[in-house]
Design an enzyme around this catalytic site. Structure first.
Site, PDB file in Angstrom:
ATOM      1  N   THR A  16       0.295 -13.704   7.246  1.00 57.81           N
ATOM      2  CA  THR A  16       1.713 -13.676   6.885  1.00 57.81           C
ATOM      3  C   THR A  16       2.578 -13.541   8.132  1.00 57.81           C
ATOM      4  O   THR A  16       3.630 -14.182   8.250  1.00 57.81           O
ATOM      5  CB  THR A  16       1.995 -12.523   5.911  1.00 57.81           C
ATOM      6  OG1 THR A  16       1.184 -12.674   4.754  1.00 57.81           O
ATOM      7  CG2 THR A  16       3.458 -12.507   5.489  1.00 57.81           C
ATOM      8  N   GLY A  17       2.137 -12.706   9.075  1.00 56.97           N
ATOM      9  CA  GLY A  17       2.875 -12.553  10.323  1.00 56.97           C
ATOM     10  C   GLY A  17       2.982 -13.862  11.089  1.00 56.97           C
ATOM     11  O   GLY A  17       4.045 -14.194  11.635  1.00 56.97           O
ATOM     12  N   GLU A  77       7.292   1.467  16.002  1.00 52.77           N
ATOM     13  CA  GLU A  77       8.118   2.057  14.946  1.00 52.77           C
ATOM     14  C   GLU A  77       8.010   3.579  14.980  1.00 52.77           C
ATOM     15  O   GLU A  77       7.256   4.156  15.751  1.00 52.77           O
ATOM     16  CB  GLU A  77       7.668   1.529  13.580  1.00 52.77           C
ATOM     17  CG  GLU A  77       7.857   0.026  13.412  1.00 52.77           C
ATOM     18  CD  GLU A  77       7.419  -0.465  12.050  1.00 52.77           C
ATOM     19  OE1 GLU A  77       8.285  -0.950  11.307  1.00 52.77           O
ATOM     20  OE2 GLU A  77       6.218  -0.367  11.726  1.00 52.77           O
ATOM     21  N   GLU A 107       4.127  -4.896  11.994  1.00 51.21           N
ATOM     22  CA  GLU A 107       2.933  -4.054  11.918  1.00 51.21           C
ATOM     23  C   GLU A 107       1.961  -4.792  11.002  1.00 51.21           C
ATOM     24  O   GLU A 107       2.194  -4.914   9.800  1.00 51.21           O
ATOM     25  CB  GLU A 107       3.226  -2.668  11.339  1.00 51.21           C
ATOM     26  CG  GLU A 107       1.987  -1.780  11.332  1.00 51.21           C
ATOM     27  CD  GLU A 107       2.066  -0.613  10.375  1.00 51.21           C
ATOM     28  OE1 GLU A 107       1.036  -0.318   9.730  1.00 51.21           O
ATOM     29  OE2 GLU A 107       3.157  -0.019  10.258  1.00 51.21           O
ATOM     30  N   GLY A 166       2.424  -6.185   6.986  1.00 53.20           N
ATOM     31  CA  GLY A 166       1.613  -7.060   6.157  1.00 53.20           C
ATOM     32  C   GLY A 166       0.420  -7.603   6.905  1.00 53.20           C
ATOM     33  O   GLY A 166      -0.032  -7.027   7.897  1.00 53.20           O
ATOM     34  N   SER A 167      -0.064  -8.745   6.455  1.00 50.56           N
ATOM     35  CA  SER A 167      -1.294  -9.321   7.000  1.00 50.56           C
ATOM     36  C   SER A 167      -0.997 -10.190   8.219  1.00 50.56           C
ATOM     37  O   SER A 167       0.138 -10.646   8.428  1.00 50.56           O
ATOM     38  CB  SER A 167      -1.988 -10.163   5.937  1.00 50.56           C
ATOM     39  OG  SER A 167      -1.234 -11.329   5.660  1.00 50.56           O
ATOM     40  N   VAL A 168      -2.033 -10.449   8.993  1.00 45.76           N
ATOM     41  CA  VAL A 168      -1.900 -11.319  10.156  1.00 45.76           C
ATOM     42  C   VAL A 168      -1.484 -12.733   9.753  1.00 45.76           C
ATOM     43  O   VAL A 168      -0.569 -13.310  10.369  1.00 45.76           O
ATOM     44  CB  VAL A 168      -3.201 -11.326  10.981  1.00 45.76           C
ATOM     45  CG1 VAL A 168      -3.156 -12.389  12.076  1.00 45.76           C
ATOM     46  CG2 VAL A 168      -3.436  -9.950  11.612  1.00 45.76           C
ATOM     47  N   ASN A 192       0.809  -1.223   0.000  1.00 46.64           N
ATOM     48  CA  ASN A 192       0.000   0.000   0.000  1.00 46.64           C
ATOM     49  C   ASN A 192       0.845   1.277   0.000  1.00 46.64           C
ATOM     50  O   ASN A 192       0.386   2.319  -0.458  1.00 46.64           O
ATOM     51  CB  ASN A 192      -0.989   0.008   1.176  1.00 46.64           C
ATOM     52  CG  ASN A 192      -0.337  -0.299   2.510  1.00 46.64           C
ATOM     53  OD1 ASN A 192       0.664  -1.006   2.586  1.00 46.64           O
ATOM     54  ND2 ASN A 192      -0.906   0.226   3.572  1.00 46.64           N
ATOM     55  N   CYS A 252      -3.549  -0.161   6.933  1.00 49.54           N
ATOM     56  CA  CYS A 252      -3.757  -0.877   8.199  1.00 49.54           C
ATOM     57  C   CYS A 252      -4.400   0.010   9.258  1.00 49.54           C
ATOM     58  O   CYS A 252      -5.107  -0.472  10.128  1.00 49.54           O
ATOM     59  CB  CYS A 252      -2.421  -1.392   8.726  1.00 49.54           C
ATOM     60  SG  CYS A 252      -1.625  -2.617   7.684  1.00 49.54           S
TER      61      CYS A 252
END
Length: 487
Positions: free
Chosen positions: A235-236, A466, A253, A231-233, A157, A288
């Site tokens: 992927t995390g 961050e 994040e 990224g996405s949950v 994004n 996000c």
């Protein structure tokens, strides 16, 4: 139309060891504009074999960079920031063509990235240790050292801003970095390496292009000291599982299903403006931090809903490279189709469609991934669009009357990134700010980041903070040194 020429990168491979490299398997991905379907060329599809080479180069670079004095590192970071500013419009236009976001907003992304290079350059002398009193004849103190090779995997994004800005803190701390940009929007990262790569010793700043295989290789490799993700949950979770084999520290994040809460005393027009602004329709809701759930007190609900169309009107889908465009295209066909499915789901669940809900009628946009800004009202927390992150231009508006129940609904989701609270009642503001499970809370403000303040989430929205000193320190480790004087 934009008078700035689209200056796409001349290189399309991986950048490591201070040089450009073709992928070892000669595999390439097609890069297409999400707004026109135009082919922008091919980019490398790096594999685990490429990852081995990138990591080896980054290890060599780290051994040089860690010994560069902090103020000299800071000087180089500032030079990188200056070059990003110089090429800001060019980089913004690449992101608009490749990622689908409006050019005028991508210009601010470039400026923010340059700002983070300057910010972390100014913090290099803040990586301080402590002295611990031990009595006569003894000195005990701590120092901070860089971790080693840091891999940072970033989202689509804000492809340029994330690739550039997220390199700043680990570089300032003395680490080498491997930046993995999103495979659906990698061109600005490649161009970034063309612009600033020469400033750093070979192997210090690296760009690893590729898909899941590259990400998996970076997450599991024993010579990667730390992995971070925007990224996405899902992927995390996958990265956390992969990184557990080598006990790597992580900084994430992740997603958000964020709430905006309006109390009875809030001005309906201000609230309506904030509701629409917080949704980040400029990026098609692909943020996000978007406040995609608006909880409006029943006493002002009708007045706020009545004013929403006026504020939505400023967001009209258009070609992202046109400076007049206020809302861009969704990054990929897959994400576009996901958004359309959620619109159908919302209707089936009984949500009332107030605005949008379809492709724009403009024939110039027929080949792109465009969806009108979409607003559903009379939503309740049991509906899927109030619980699941769409990552698209879909806003849910929910009425509330009981504060305790409203806070339970706000906290009912697995996410906890941001929250925006609107009221002039100091007690209500502090009560709500304390009650919401979110890491970043605005009161009478929405959507803004403030460099120097910690940004990050609760629950499934992330790990760590961050854009602040804490980010810099996350890329260091603490060592204790105990000295007993001889004799």
């Amino acid at each position: 139309m934009n008078a700035i020429p689209l200056n796409l990168p001349t290189r399309r491979g991986l950048y490591y060891g201070g040089e450009w490299h073709a992928p070892k398997t000669n595999r390439y991905l097609q890069s297409k504009s999400p707004s026109t379907g135009e082919l922008l060329g091919e980019i490398a599809d790096g594999t685990s074999d490429d990852a081995e080479a990138v990591i080896a180069a980054a290890q060599q670079g780290f051994r040089t960079w860690r010994d560069v004095p902090p103020l000299e590192r800071a000087k180089i970071l500032r030079e990188a920031g200056a070059l990003i500013r110089k090429h800001g419009d060019e980089l913004a236009l690449i992101d608009s063509a490749d990622g689908g976001n409006p050019f005028h907003e991508m210009r601010s992304d470039a400026a923010k990235a340059a700002g983070q290079f300057d910010f972390f350059a100014g913090l290099v002398t803040e990586m301080k240790g402590d002295s611990i009193p031990m009595g006569p004849g003894v000195v005990n103190f701590t120092t901070r050292e860089p971790l080693g090779v840091v891999a940072r995997i970033v989202a689509f994004n804000h492809p340029f801003m994330f690739t550039a800005a997220k390199a700043a803190a680990p570089l300032a701390a003395g680490n080498s970095v491997i930046m993995k940009p999103p495979e659906v929007a990698s061109l600005s990262a490649i161009r970034l390496a063309e612009i600033i790569g020469h400033l750093f010793p070979a192997g210090v700043f690296n760009v690893a292009i590729g898909g899941r295989e590259m990400g998996a290789a970076l997450s599991t490799h024993p010579d990667i000291a730390m992995v971070t993700l925007i990224g996405s949950v899902p992927t995390g979770r996958a990265i956390m599982k992969a990184a557990s084999e080598t006990l790597k520290p992580l900084l994430f994040e992740l997603g958000g299903k964020n709430a905006l809460i309006a109390f009875p005393d809030a001005d309906p027009d201000e609230v309506a403006s904030a509701v629409i602004g917080g949704m980040n329709f400029t990026w098609c809701g692909q943020s996000c931090g978007s406040t995609s759930r608006a909880f409006i007190h029943e006493s002002i609900y009708a007045a706020v809903v009545e004013k929403l169309p006026k504020h939505v009107a400023k967001y009209r889908p258009g070609l992202p490279t046109d400076p007049a465009t206020t809302m861009g295209a969704i990054v990929s066909r897959e994400q576009y189709e996901k958004v359309l499915r959620y619109i159908d789901v919302a209707k089936a669940d009984g949500a009332k469609l107030l605005l949008g809900g379809k492709r724009p009628d403009d024939p110039k946009l027929a080949e792109g991934n465009f969806v009108e800004p979409t607003v559903f009202v009379d939503v309740n927390q049991t509906m899927r669009i109030a619980n699941e992150e769409v990552f698209g231009p879909i806003l849910s508006v929910l009425p509330w009357s009981d504060e305790k129940q409203m806070l339970r609904d706000v906290n009912a989701v697995e996410y906890g990134l941001t929250c925006s609270i609107w009221t002039n009642d100091l007690k209500a503001a502090h009560r709500a700010a304390a009650g919401v499970e979110a890491g970043f809370v605005w009161v009478n403000e929405v959507a803004k980041h403030f460099l120097g303040t910690p940004f990050g989430g609760y629950k499934q929205s992330g790990i760590g903070r961050e854009e602040c000193l804490s980010e810099l320190l996350a890329f260091t480790r603490e060592k204790n040194i105990h000295v007993r004087f001889a004799g």
